[in-house]
Design an enzyme around this catalytic site. Structure first.
Site, mmCIF file in Angstrom:
data_model
loop_
_atom_site.group_PDB
_atom_site.id
_atom_site.type_symbol
_atom_site.label_atom_id
_atom_site.label_comp_id
_atom_site.label_asym_id
_atom_site.label_seq_id
_atom_site.Cartn_x
_atom_site.Cartn_y
_atom_site.Cartn_z
ATOM 1 N N ASP A 1 -3.771 -3.662 8.935
ATOM 2 C CA ASP A 1 -4.973 -2.960 8.441
ATOM 3 C C ASP A 1 -5.512 -3.878 7.037
ATOM 4 O OD1 ASP A 1 -3.669 -0.171 8.710
ATOM 5 O OD2 ASP A 1 -1.959 -0.929 7.640
ATOM 6 N N MET A 47 -8.349 -3.362 4.479
ATOM 7 C CA MET A 47 -8.682 -3.199 3.384
ATOM 8 C C MET A 47 -9.394 -3.331 1.902
ATOM 9 S SD MET A 47 -5.772 -1.010 2.228
ATOM 10 C CE MET A 47 -4.265 -0.399 3.041
ATOM 11 N N HIS A 107 -0.095 -3.457 14.291
ATOM 12 C CA HIS A 107 -1.142 -3.188 13.699
ATOM 13 C C HIS A 107 -1.610 -3.704 12.075
ATOM 14 C CE1 HIS A 107 -2.611 0.755 12.699
ATOM 15 N NE2 HIS A 107 -2.725 0.430 11.460
ATOM 16 N N MET A 131 -5.101 10.049 10.280
ATOM 17 C CA MET A 131 -4.741 9.375 9.491
ATOM 18 C C MET A 131 -3.812 11.001 9.129
ATOM 19 S SD MET A 131 -5.225 6.646 8.671
ATOM 20 C CE MET A 131 -4.265 6.099 7.968
ATOM 21 N N HIS A 176 -7.214 -2.026 12.074
ATOM 22 C CA HIS A 176 -7.706 -1.420 11.376
ATOM 23 C C HIS A 176 -8.505 -0.957 10.195
ATOM 24 C CE1 HIS A 176 -6.635 3.242 9.352
ATOM 25 N NE2 HIS A 176 -7.502 2.856 9.213
ATOM 26 N N SER A 232 3.189 -1.999 11.042
ATOM 27 C CA SER A 232 1.982 -1.938 10.970
ATOM 28 C C SER A 232 1.926 -3.371 9.757
ATOM 29 C CB SER A 232 1.366 -0.667 9.724
ATOM 30 O OG SER A 232 0.897 -1.362 8.975
#
Ligand code: DX5
Ligand code: ZN
Length: 217
Positions: free
Chosen positions: A36, A38, A34, A138, A67, A9
Site C-alpha cells: 500500500d 500512500m 499487497h 475498497m 496499490h 497487506s
C-alpha cells in the site's frame, strides 16, 4: 471456480523485519504480497514508496500487488515497474484519464488494476471493464489498516460480478479493507477472487495458519 487468491497487506507487518516477514509469506499459502503506497494527499496517511517495493522484490518471487493511493499516479508508472511491481492498481478517483493510465500500466508489462473508494459506484467502470485486469473494491475508506468492513460492499461485488460475466472481461475482483476470517467466505460467494488482509494476518497469533484459513474461503 478458481481458488481464492490471498494477498496479505504488508502495511500491518513489521517493517524492521522485511526479510523475515517475506520468508514467512514465501513459505505460506499466500499468493500475492499487497503493498500500500500512500502519499498523504490522496489519503490522510503516508506509508512507503519505491525503495520499500524494491526491498520486497529482493525477498520474493511471488506477485507484488502494488496499490497506489496517490495523486497523479501516471507520473510514476515506469518507476513502479522498475521497482518490481507485477500488478499496479490506481484509484479511479485519482485518474481523470483512467483509460490512458490503464493502457500505460499494461504497456509497461504489468497487470492493470483500478481501485474504487466505497462511495464510487461500480457503474463507473462499464466502459473500461474489458481493459482492466483487476478491480479493487475498497471495503473501508483507504488510508489505514484495521478499520471495520463496510457491509454495502457485498452488493457492489454482486453488481461488478454481473458486469464482468456479461462482458468479455477477465478482470479479477479484489476486496481490500476489513477482510476477516468471518467475512471471507461470504465475500467469495458474492464473487470476489482476491482477498487482501492486513490486520487479520499480521495481528494473528499464527499468520501462516490464518493465511491457510483465508485460502479455504
Ligand atoms: C487501506 C489499505 C489496505 C489495508 C488493509 O487503505 O489499502 O490494504 O492494509 O488493512 P486491513 O486488512 O487491516 O483492513
Ligand atoms: Zn490496499
Amino acid at each position: 471456480m478458481n481458488q481464492t487468491i490471498v494477498a496479505p497487506s504488508l502495511l500491518a507487518s513489521d517493517f524492521a523485519r522485511i526479510k523475515e516477514e517475506s520468508e514467512m509469506l514465501n513459505a505460506s499459502e499466500a499468493d500475492w504480497f499487497h503493498l500500500d503506497v500512500m502519499d498523504g494527499v490522496f489519503v490522510p496517511n503516508i506509508s512507503f514508496g519505491l525503495p520499500i517495493i524494491s526491498a520486497y522484490r529482493k525477498h520474493t518471487d511471488k506477485i507484488l500487488d502494488v496499490h497506489l493511493m496517490i495523486v497523479e499516479p501516471d507520473k510514476y508508472i515506469g518507476d513502479f515497474k522498475k521497482a518490481g511491481a507485477d500488478v499496479l492498481t490506481v484509484h479511479a478517483e485519482a485518474c481523470p484519464h483512467l483509460h490512458r493510465s490503464v493502457q500505460r500500466i499494461k504497456a509497461e508489462g504489468m497487470k492493470a488494476g483500478v481501485a474504487l473508494n466505497p462511495h464510487t459506484p461500480v457503474s463507473l467502470l462499464e466502459d473500461i471493464i474489458e481493459d482492466v485486469d483487476l478491480v479493487c473494491l475498497m471495503s473501508v475508506n483507504p488510508g489505514f489498516g484495521g478499520q471495520s468492513f463496510i457491509e454495502r460492499t457485498y452488493s457492489k461485488i454482486e453488481k461488478l460480478r454481473q458486469m464482468i460475466d456479461s462482458s468479455s472481461s477477465t478482470a479479477l475482483i479484489e476486496i481490500d479493507g476489513g477482510v476477516s476470517l468471518d467475512n471471507a467466505s461470504k465475500l467469495v460467494a458474492a464473487g470476489a477472487n482476491v482477498l487482501v488482509a492486513g490486520s487479520t494476518v499480521f495481528k494473528s497469533e499464527n499468520p501462516t495458519a490464518t493465511i491457510s484459513e483465508l485460502k479455504k474461503a
